[in-house]
Design a protein around this motif. Structure first.
Motif, PDB file in Angstrom:
ATOM      1  N   GLU A 193      30.159   9.350   9.060  1.00  0.00           N
ATOM      2  CA  GLU A 193      29.275   9.573  10.545  1.00  0.00           C
ATOM      3  C   GLU A 193      28.439  10.993  10.321  1.00  0.00           C
ATOM      4  OE1 GLU A 193      30.295  11.908  14.840  1.00  0.00           O
ATOM      5  OE2 GLU A 193      31.445   9.958  13.778  1.00  0.00           O
ATOM      6  N   ARG A 194      29.513  11.775   9.368  1.00  0.00           N
ATOM      7  CA  ARG A 194      28.306  12.947   9.152  1.00  0.00           C
ATOM      8  C   ARG A 194      27.249  13.150   8.225  1.00  0.00           C
ATOM      9  NH1 ARG A 194      32.759  18.106   9.400  1.00  0.00           N
ATOM     10  NH2 ARG A 194      32.969  17.504  12.006  1.00  0.00           N
ATOM     11  N   VAL A 207      32.164  16.268   4.409  1.00  0.00           N
ATOM     12  CA  VAL A 207      31.748  15.215   5.194  1.00  0.00           C
ATOM     13  C   VAL A 207      32.284  13.573   5.530  1.00  0.00           C
ATOM     14  CG1 VAL A 207      29.677  16.449   5.880  1.00  0.00           C
ATOM     15  CG2 VAL A 207      29.760  14.418   3.871  1.00  0.00           C
ATOM     16  N   GLN A 251      27.928   9.824  18.509  1.00  0.00           N
ATOM     17  CA  GLN A 251      27.985  10.677  17.382  1.00  0.00           C
ATOM     18  C   GLN A 251      27.531  10.899  16.286  1.00  0.00           C
ATOM     19  OE1 GLN A 251      30.074  12.993  18.291  1.00  0.00           O
ATOM     20  NE2 GLN A 251      30.303  13.143  20.305  1.00  0.00           N
ATOM     21  N   ARG A 269      24.218  11.245  10.235  1.00  0.00           N
ATOM     22  CA  ARG A 269      23.586  12.342  10.523  1.00  0.00           C
ATOM     23  C   ARG A 269      23.167  13.393  10.195  1.00  0.00           C
ATOM     24  NH1 ARG A 269      23.985  12.935  16.419  1.00  0.00           N
ATOM     25  NH2 ARG A 269      23.963  14.736  16.006  1.00  0.00           N
ATOM     26  N   ALA A 329      27.067  19.795  14.703  1.00  0.00           N
ATOM     27  CA  ALA A 329      26.107  18.567  14.102  1.00  0.00           C
ATOM     28  C   ALA A 329      24.573  18.862  14.894  1.00  0.00           C
ATOM     29  CB  ALA A 329      26.171  17.982  15.170  1.00  0.00           C
ATOM     30  N   TRP A 360      31.729  22.378  11.096  1.00  0.00           N
ATOM     31  CA  TRP A 360      29.707  22.264  11.238  1.00  0.00           C
ATOM     32  C   TRP A 360      29.263  21.894  12.664  1.00  0.00           C
ATOM     33  CZ3 TRP A 360      26.313  17.530  10.586  1.00  0.00           C
ATOM     34  CH2 TRP A 360      27.510  16.264  11.367  1.00  0.00           C
TER      35      TRP A 360
END
Length: 174
Positions: free
Chosen positions: A25-26, A22, A162, A29, A149, A147
């Protein structure tokens, strides 16, 4: 372990999925979704853990236990099993205990969890093996894992819509 700057017992959980790649950002999240799931959980083991760490100090909410600074700090990503240094003026290692819990394999079928295999416990591996398993660095340009989200009611809105936390050090954890 003891948080030197505040003199309180601090509980932290670091989860590593070594085969999931990842970006920052991911990782933000995923962290937010993990916290949401822990807050909403009615699982007895999770409720008991919450009671135990909250009993040590009220400074152990899930948002602190799954601290985002390990993924989105301006100092970059801190590898699992590596100590944290206190900020100035102390600038010394915290000397918090490192306690790997285990290696688990989550088996899914058609998007649903079928079972969890316990592959190894703390005693089954030496420090060098735990360090290898916790290594989250990847070569620049390594493709991210595909993925979808996570979406949930009350999800925090990130700048750009995002999940981007902005700023921070390089990359996410895998």
């Amino acid at each position: 372990g003891m948080m030197r700057t505040r003199g309180i017992m601090k509980t932290s959980i670091r989860v590593v999925w070594s085969s999931i790649i990842v970006d920052m950002e991911r990782s933000a999240r995923i962290r937010d979704y993990t916290i949401y799931k822990f807050k909403e959980s009615q699982d007895e083991a999770i409720l008991a853990l919450a009671e135990k760490v909250q009993g040590e100090t009220q400074d152990n909410p899930w948002t602190s236990i799954f601290d985002d600074s390990v993924y989105a700090s301006r100092h970059g990503v801190r590898m699992p099993l590596n100590d944290r240094s206190s900020p100035a003026p102390l600038k010394k290692p915290e000397r918090r205990p490192f306690k790997p819990h285990g290696v688990l394999r989550f088996n899914y079928s058609q998007g649903k969890l079928e079972n969890i295999e316990h592959i190894a416990q703390e005693k089954d591996l030496d420090g060098r093996d735990w360090l290898k398993l916790g290594c989250i660095r990847r070569d620049t340009g390594t493709p991210l894992t595909e993925w979808v989200a996570p979406v949930w009611r009350g999800a925090p809105q990130r700048p750009g819509g995002q999940g981007n936390r902005g700023g921070g050090g390089g990359g996410g954890g895998g």
